[in-house]
Design a protein around this motif. Structure first.
Motif, short mmCIF file in Angstrom:
data_model
loop_
_atom_site.label_atom_id
_atom_site.label_comp_id
_atom_site.label_asym_id
_atom_site.label_seq_id
_atom_site.Cartn_x
_atom_site.Cartn_y
_atom_site.Cartn_z
N ILE A 134 -5.29 0.99 6.69
CA ILE A 134 -6.10 0.98 7.91
C ILE A 134 -7.56 0.74 7.58
O ILE A 134 -8.26 -0.03 8.27
CB ILE A 134 -5.91 2.31 8.68
N ALA A 135 -8.05 1.37 6.52
CA ALA A 135 -9.46 1.23 6.15
C ALA A 135 -9.82 -0.17 5.70
O ALA A 135 -10.99 -0.58 5.78
CB ALA A 135 -9.79 2.23 5.04
N ASP A 136 -8.83 -0.94 5.25
CA ASP A 136 -9.11 -2.27 4.66
C ASP A 136 -8.95 -3.42 5.64
O ASP A 136 -9.09 -4.58 5.24
CB ASP A 136 -8.17 -2.51 3.47
N ARG A 160 -9.72 0.07 14.72
CA ARG A 160 -8.88 -1.08 14.43
C ARG A 160 -8.16 -1.54 15.70
O ARG A 160 -7.66 -0.73 16.48
CB ARG A 160 -7.84 -0.74 13.35
N TYR A 206 0.85 -1.19 0.00
CA TYR A 206 0.00 0.00 0.00
C TYR A 206 0.89 1.24 0.00
O TYR A 206 1.88 1.30 0.73
CB TYR A 206 -0.89 0.02 1.25
N ALA A 256 -9.98 4.75 14.21
CA ALA A 256 -10.73 4.18 13.09
C ALA A 256 -11.38 2.85 13.46
O ALA A 256 -11.98 2.20 12.60
CB ALA A 256 -9.81 4.01 11.89
N ARG A 265 -4.17 6.70 15.41
CA ARG A 265 -5.02 6.90 14.24
C ARG A 265 -5.81 5.64 13.92
O ARG A 265 -7.02 5.69 13.65
CB ARG A 265 -4.13 7.29 13.05
N ALA A 266 -5.14 4.51 13.97
CA ALA A 266 -5.81 3.24 13.66
C ALA A 266 -6.87 2.92 14.71
O ALA A 266 -7.96 2.44 14.38
CB ALA A 266 -4.79 2.12 13.58
N ASP A 283 -9.02 -5.26 9.90
CA ASP A 283 -9.61 -5.31 11.23
C ASP A 283 -8.61 -4.90 12.30
O ASP A 283 -9.00 -4.45 13.39
CB ASP A 283 -10.08 -6.74 11.56
N ASP A 290 -3.46 5.22 5.51
CA ASP A 290 -4.88 5.26 5.86
C ASP A 290 -5.70 4.32 5.00
O ASP A 290 -6.72 3.78 5.46
CB ASP A 290 -5.41 6.69 5.74
N ALA A 291 -5.28 4.09 3.77
CA ALA A 291 -5.99 3.14 2.92
C ALA A 291 -5.86 1.72 3.47
O ALA A 291 -6.83 0.95 3.46
CB ALA A 291 -5.44 3.20 1.49
#
Length: 292
Positions: free
Chosen positions: A60-62, A87, A53, A85, A81-82, A64, A57-58
């Motif tokens: 992290i978004a994908d 995670r 990646y 979100a 940050r994670a 668990d 952040d991409a």
């Protein structure tokens, strides 16, 4: 249920422990790799059959959960940050380079209600964890000693010799967490710290614990290879308990147990809050050494 995990970091520890353990874990899908250098991320991703990646952040978004193998100054803000979100966090020690950074991670974890595990290696190595648990259950210890003589910068061929943060922070911050992760569960929380410098990055700690016991630690990354090694012992009403040499197994096995702890039913003792406490003790020692 399979846990989708993103790996953040591309250095030796990511390649030697995190990556192999995540790729082999039956309950994990290693969803991708992010690193500060895109080429290195592509190399590590290829090693473990996943995709690189370009954007943290991409990734992290994908996923668990995130597994972080980054220097502490980079790990803490990314972990916070994670967590925000939603995670779960599988982090390395030390949790952060500052108390404020570690506290930010803990606050994010608690507000989001996510799980966290900090990979203090000996606490997840099965034989080492069993030995530590026996000493904690026995009690009656009046003193402890945990000495870590690392040879990362002592003229050997350590894969971590190119680590700028280890060179800057020295043994106090790199192997100090290992020593504290053994001393605290056996002797109790630290109530006072004394610190003194030796040659190179070598640091001596004298600790007082809330059990009434005291302990010492010698920490360095610049020991000559012939002098490198780990020595831990406790003395008290039961006599002497010495940590057996060569008891620890492969780091990949220990990391797999950390993954299990992240997905288990009960919070593990080595969570972000414990990581914060260790950071507080290290920062106190650093302040004493620098006179800040």
């Amino acid at each position: 249920m399979t846990l989708r995990v993103g790996l953040f970091g591309t250095g030796p520890w990511a390649r030697l422990a995190h990556g192999p353990a995540l790729a082999a874990h039956p309950g994990v899908e290693l969803a991708g790799v992010w690193g500060r250098r895109p080429q290195a991320a592509a190399e590590v991703a290829a090693l473990f059959g996943t995709r690189p990646y370009d954007d943290a952040d991409a990734l992290i978004a994908d996923v668990d959960a995130v597994a972080v193998a980054l220097p502490p100054a980079f790990q803490a803000p990314l972990a916070a940050r994670a967590a925000r979100a939603g995670r779960h966090l599988l982090l390395d020690k030390p949790l952060a380079a500052t108390v404020e950074g570690a506290r930010e991670v803990v606050e994010a974890v608690e507000r989001a209600g996510v799980r966290s595990v900090v990979f203090f290696t000996l606490r997840f190595d099965s034989a080492s964890a069993e030995w530590i648990g026996r000493q904690a259950a026995a009690g009656g210890w009046s003193t402890g000693r945990a000495d870590w003589y690392g040879a990362v910068f002592g003229g050997g061929d350590s894969p971590f010799a190119d680590s700028p943060w280890r060179r800057e922070k020295g043994g106090l911050w790199d192997v100090g967490p290992h020593a504290l992760s053994v001393l605290l569960p056996v002797l109790g929380d630290v109530t006072s710290v004394t610190a003194a410098r030796g040659p190179g990055d070598l640091v001596h700690l004298v600790l007082r614990h809330d059990s009434g016991a005291s302990s010492t630690a010698v920490l360095t990354l610049t020991a000559p290879p012939a002098a490198a090694g780990v020595s831990v012992e406790f003395r008290g009403t039961h006599g002497v308990a010495a940590y057996p040499e060569d008891i620890a197994g492969p780091a990949t096995d220990a990391f797999a147990r950390a993954v299990d702890a992240l997905t288990g039913g009960e919070p593990h003792a080595c969570d972000a809050r414990f990581g914060l406490r260790v950071t507080e003790i290290l920062a106190t020692a650093e302040e004493l050494l620098t006179g800040v």
